[in-house]
Every structure is written in structure tokens, then in C-alpha cells.
Enzyme design. Structure first.
Site, PDB file in Angstrom:
ATOM      1  N   CYS A   1       0.854  -1.190   0.000  1.00 48.25           N
ATOM      2  CA  CYS A   1       0.000   0.000   0.000  1.00 48.25           C
ATOM      3  C   CYS A   1       0.885   1.234   0.000  1.00 48.25           C
ATOM      4  O   CYS A   1       1.938   1.243   0.607  1.00 48.25           O
ATOM      5  CB  CYS A   1      -0.886  -0.006   1.242  1.00 48.25           C
ATOM      6  SG  CYS A   1      -2.186   1.240   1.212  1.00 48.25           S
TER       7      CYS A   1
ATOM      8  N   CYS B   1      -7.661  -6.136  11.428  1.00 47.58           N
ATOM      9  CA  CYS B   1      -7.508  -4.903  10.640  1.00 47.58           C
ATOM     10  C   CYS B   1      -6.129  -4.314  10.841  1.00 47.58           C
ATOM     11  O   CYS B   1      -5.681  -4.114  11.967  1.00 47.58           O
ATOM     12  CB  CYS B   1      -8.494  -3.839  11.106  1.00 47.58           C
ATOM     13  SG  CYS B   1     -10.182  -4.318  10.989  1.00 47.58           S
TER      14      CYS B   1
HETATM   15  N1  SAH Z   1      -7.009   1.429   2.341  1.00 46.47           N
HETATM   16  C1  SAH Z   1      -8.376   1.203   2.716  1.00 46.47           C
HETATM   17  C2  SAH Z   1      -8.623  -0.257   2.987  1.00 46.47           C
HETATM   18  C3  SAH Z   1      -8.033  -0.775   4.283  1.00 46.47           C
HETATM   19  S1  SAH Z   1      -9.350  -1.160   5.315  1.00 46.47           S
HETATM   20  C4  SAH Z   1      -8.732   2.097   3.888  1.00 46.47           C
HETATM   21  O1  SAH Z   1      -7.837   2.748   4.396  1.00 46.47           O
HETATM   22  O2  SAH Z   1      -9.888   2.221   4.230  1.00 46.47           O
HETATM   23  C5  SAH Z   1      -8.608  -1.544   6.773  1.00 46.47           C
HETATM   24  C6  SAH Z   1      -9.138  -0.720   7.940  1.00 46.47           C
HETATM   25  O3  SAH Z   1      -8.372  -1.046   9.114  1.00 46.47           O
HETATM   26  C7  SAH Z   1      -8.949   0.757   7.712  1.00 46.47           C
HETATM   27  O4  SAH Z   1      -9.987   1.486   8.319  1.00 46.47           O
HETATM   28  C8  SAH Z   1      -7.666   1.007   8.436  1.00 46.47           C
HETATM   29  O5  SAH Z   1      -7.480   2.362   8.730  1.00 46.47           O
HETATM   30  C9  SAH Z   1      -7.836   0.141   9.650  1.00 46.47           C
HETATM   31  N2  SAH Z   1      -6.577  -0.178  10.307  1.00 46.47           N
HETATM   32  C10 SAH Z   1      -5.333  -0.126   9.790  1.00 46.47           C
HETATM   33  N3  SAH Z   1      -4.426  -0.487  10.716  1.00 46.47           N
HETATM   34  C11 SAH Z   1      -5.102  -0.781  11.839  1.00 46.47           C
HETATM   35  C12 SAH Z   1      -4.720  -1.282  13.112  1.00 46.47           C
HETATM   36  N4  SAH Z   1      -3.447  -1.532  13.396  1.00 46.47           N
HETATM   37  N5  SAH Z   1      -5.680  -1.500  14.012  1.00 46.47           N
HETATM   38  C13 SAH Z   1      -6.971  -1.287  13.714  1.00 46.47           C
HETATM   39  N6  SAH Z   1      -7.405  -0.860  12.513  1.00 46.47           N
HETATM   40  C14 SAH Z   1      -6.484  -0.606  11.585  1.00 46.47           C
END
Ligand code: SAH
Length: 385
Positions: free
Chosen positions: A132, A361
């Protein structure tokens, strides 16, 4: 896949069967592509629909299984085309039944896909890119350099490989475990719009994989110029990774905010085609201890989302090795959720799933790693990460 790409092979029906490596993959081709194949092969147009049914409705792995097709036609397909899906090089099961696959694509690149079974539904979380470019400060995938966009076939292929693994091609759609799709895996789906759109159209086709747009959610960090197309052309549910209520903080946490700040993002949400009270936009909000979890933040969130058909989804931060943040405490999350709820917004707390196998996530990451860079400016062109 353009027509010319398969033209040469397909126009030589008498050639010897091709070695598998040169075969044109059918997975990821859409209805127009299938129709074009029939033209090239000089087959009747209705064959396209039959083939579609075998590939996407039945999940056939062999041309020989396609019993409604004439043997000679099957042989020609065998000679020029493949039914390959990505190969699962790892398959991990969490103690909470979440399952994560590491898929390898034809060129050796890797991406992860997560299946989250629940009582009332089963959600498959698909990746849209290898790595990404967004570099969100709290996301593990952001520590990996982008290698490339996934092709439509590689996105559809994740779903097909998951259905293979779960073994539910033959079930009626009501009886399935895998019912919902979220574009929430590795990558920013709106930076790979054309491939994601093609893949989702294939996935939504009622005579094929048949997952309705109401059961598909695309999550974006806020690629404002493409949000309207997502609503108009695909009609899927939208989730927005908000995570902060001021530009100052969001610039740090979700650096794409420097290009598309909060006011523009929220304007695009207000205008999102198809958003109404029965079909709200989900605002994801990661709970970071001492960073964005105060009662004042919660109140500001309520104010910010006024007038938008919105719901929130509070995501307890999922840690990963070397992460510079901690998850908010339970009482802090509960207090935050109550304020948001009292403000009239649904605010469920997403229960972390698959943390023990780094499937939750923001924990997805594959080997194509580079030392974390300083966060670069977001790309200039939404389509060219
Ligand atoms: N690029 C897209 C798709 C990723 S979705 C987006 O940003 O929406 C994945 C989700 O998990 C997003 O909301 C992201 O911000 C969240 N996320 C990323 N890292 C995380 C973490 N360590 N803990 C909890 N949520 C997280």
C-alpha cells in the site's frame, strides 16, 4: 484483459494445447471478454453464458467437468485457457475461527485474504494491492512498499480460492458461509479503481459468484475524486477510514488527508450516490490511546458527521511488531462509544478477530518489505499509485 491479448492464441484453434504457463486465465474476465472469446473461437454466443456458469457459478477447476459443452469445444478451451486461481502458500486458522490465506500470484507476488465467519454471516476481506502507498501511521501494511496493483482476476481469484477452500460451490446461496465481501485487505481499492470495479462487477453478477452489492463494502482512506464513481458505477456500501476529527491529526495518521482534507472528504460523503438513512456510510475510527480517544474527540465526531447518513465503527487498535501506538483502554472506548451513541450515531465496537494470526484490521503484511520510509506525499494521480 483486452481482446487482442487472447486473439492470437484463440485464433489458432488447431495449434497444440498450450503449456499451462501460456494459457489465458479465464478467472477475472468479464462478460464482454467471454463474448469476445466466442467470436474468436467461432463459437455461438450462447456458449459464453454456459462457460460463465461453469467458471463463476460452479467454480469448475477442470474443463473436462463442463459437461454441457461439446467435447471438441472443451478441448479447445483446454488448449488456450486456464481456470487457475492464486495458490495458497499459507493457510492459518485463528483460535476464534478467523482464517487467513497468503496467496501467491502468477508472478510470485503475495497478498493476504481473511475470512471472518460469524453466526449470521461470513465476511471475506479481499486485498486490492500488493502492499500500500498510503502509509497510515498505525497500519502494518503501510510499512511495506507497494509492489503493484492486483489485476481483476487476482481479486476475483481470492474469492474463488476461498470458496474452493471452504468447499461451498454447490450450495444454494442462502446456505452459504461466505456471504459478504469487504474490500478492506491490503491496499487502497480506489487507487486501483478499474481492476477493483471489474472484479466487483464479476463478483456481483447474479448468474455467477452472485454476491449482491448490499453485501459488499468498499473501504477507502478518502480518495475523494473516485468516491462518486464508486457509488454510481458499483453501488456498493462505502466505508471511510476517518480516524481523526481535525486535519492536524488526520494529516499525521492518514497522510492522504493532506491531499484531500476533511472538508472535501465529508462533502464527497454527503454527495455519495445511494447513501441514505437505510444505507449509511460507515466511518471507521481506530481507537488509539491518548491520541484520538478523548470525550472531546467523540463530541467533535458527532458534530462532524451531522447531516450525513452515517454510522461509525470503532476499531480497537490492533498492535503489530514495532507499532508506535497502543490500543485505547476498554473504559476509554466505552466512554467514547457512549458519547457517539448519545449523539445519535450507531457506534459498535468492532471485536478484533484473528489477532493471534495477525489477521485483524491493519495487521496484514507480506514479505516484500522495505525499511519504513518517511511518509511521502500522497500520489498526484488517484489511478497511479
Ligand atoms: N485502504 C483502505 C482499505 C483498508 S481497510 C482504507 O484505508 O480504508 C482496513 C481498515 O483497518 C482501515 O480502516 C484502516 O485504517 C484500519 N486499520 C489499519 N491499521 C489498523 C490497526 N493496526 N488496528 C486497527 N485498525 C487498523
Amino acid at each position: 484483459m483486452t481482446e487482442t491479448q487472447f486473439q492470437d492464441r484463440a485464433s489458432q484453434p488447431d495449434a497444440d494445447p498450450a503449456p499451462a504457463a501460456q494459457a489465458t486465465p479465464l478467472v477475472g474476465l468479464d462478460r464482454d471478454d467471454f463474448a469476445a472469446i466466442m467470436v474468436r473461437l467461432d463459437e455461438k454466443p450462447f456458449r459464453a453464458r454456459q462457460l460463465w456458469h461453469w467458471v463463476y457459478g460452479q467454480g469448475a477447476r477442470e474443463f473436462s467437468a463442463m459437461t454441457t459443452l461439446a467435447k471438441a469445444f472443451r478441448a479447445r478451451l483446454q488448449g488456450g485457457f486456464s481456470l487457475d486461481r492464486p495458490e495458497a502458500v499459507e493457510d492459518k486458522l485463528s483460535s476464534d475461527t478467523t482464517r487467513k490465506w497468503l496467496f501467491r500470484f502468477a508472478d510470485g507476488e503475495l497478498a493476504e485474504t481473511v475470512f471472518i465467519p460469524n453466526e449470521e454471516r461470513g465476511t471475506l476481506c479481499l486485498s486490492s494491492q500488493v502492499g500500500c502507498t498510503l502509509n497510515c501511521a498505525f497500519c502494518h501494511t503501510g510499512t511495506q512498499r507497494l509492489v503493484r496493483n492486483l489485476e481483476a482476476g487476482e481479486i476475483v481469484g481470492q474469492l474463488m480460492a476461498a470458496r474452493d477452500a471452504i468447499g461451498e460451490w454447490q450450495l444454494p446461496s442462502q446456505g452459504r458461509l461466505l456471504t459478504n465481501i469487504v474490500m478492506m485487505g491490503m491496499g487502497e481499492p480506489l487507487y486501483n479503481f478499474d481492476n477493483v470495479a471489474k472484479a466487483l462487477r464479476i463478483i456481483m453478477d447474479p448468474e455467477g459468484l452472485s454476491i449482491s452489492k448490499r453485501r459488499i463494502t468498499l473501504s477507502t482512506a478518502g480518495v475523494v475524486p473516485l468516491m462518486a464513481r464508486c457509488g454510481e458505477e458499483l453501488g456498493v456500501n462505502l466505508a471511510v477510514s476517518l480516524h481523526a476529527v481535525t486535519d492536524q491529526l488526520r494529516d499525521q495518521l492518514v497522510p492522504i488527508n493532506r491531499k484531500y482534507p476533511l472538508a472535501e472528504l465529508l462533502e464527497a460523503c454527503r454527495a455519495y450516490p445511494g447513501a441514505h438513512n437505510a444505507r449509511r456510510i460507515t466511518f471507521e475510527y481506530v481507537m488509539l490511546k491518548g491520541i484520538n480517544d478523548s470525550p472531546a474527540d467523540a463530541r467533535a465526531l458527532v458534530r462532524l458527521l451531522k447531516g450525513i447518513p452515517a454510522k461509525t465503527n470503532l476499531i480497537p487498535f490492533n498492535p503489530w511488531p514495532g507499532a508506535p501506538y497502543e490500543c485505547s483502554t476498554r473504559p476509554a472506548i466505552a466512554r467514547f462509544a457512549k458519547i457517539v451513541n448519545d449523539g445519535g450515531l450507531s457506534a459498535p465496537v468492532r471485536s478484533p478477530r484473528g489477532r493471534d494470526i495477525l489477521a485483524a484490521c491493519g495487521q496484514l503484511k507480506t514479505e516484500s518489505v522495505r525499511v519504513r520510509r518517511r511518509r511521502p506525499a500522497p500520489p498526484d494521480h488517484a489511478q497511479a499509485p
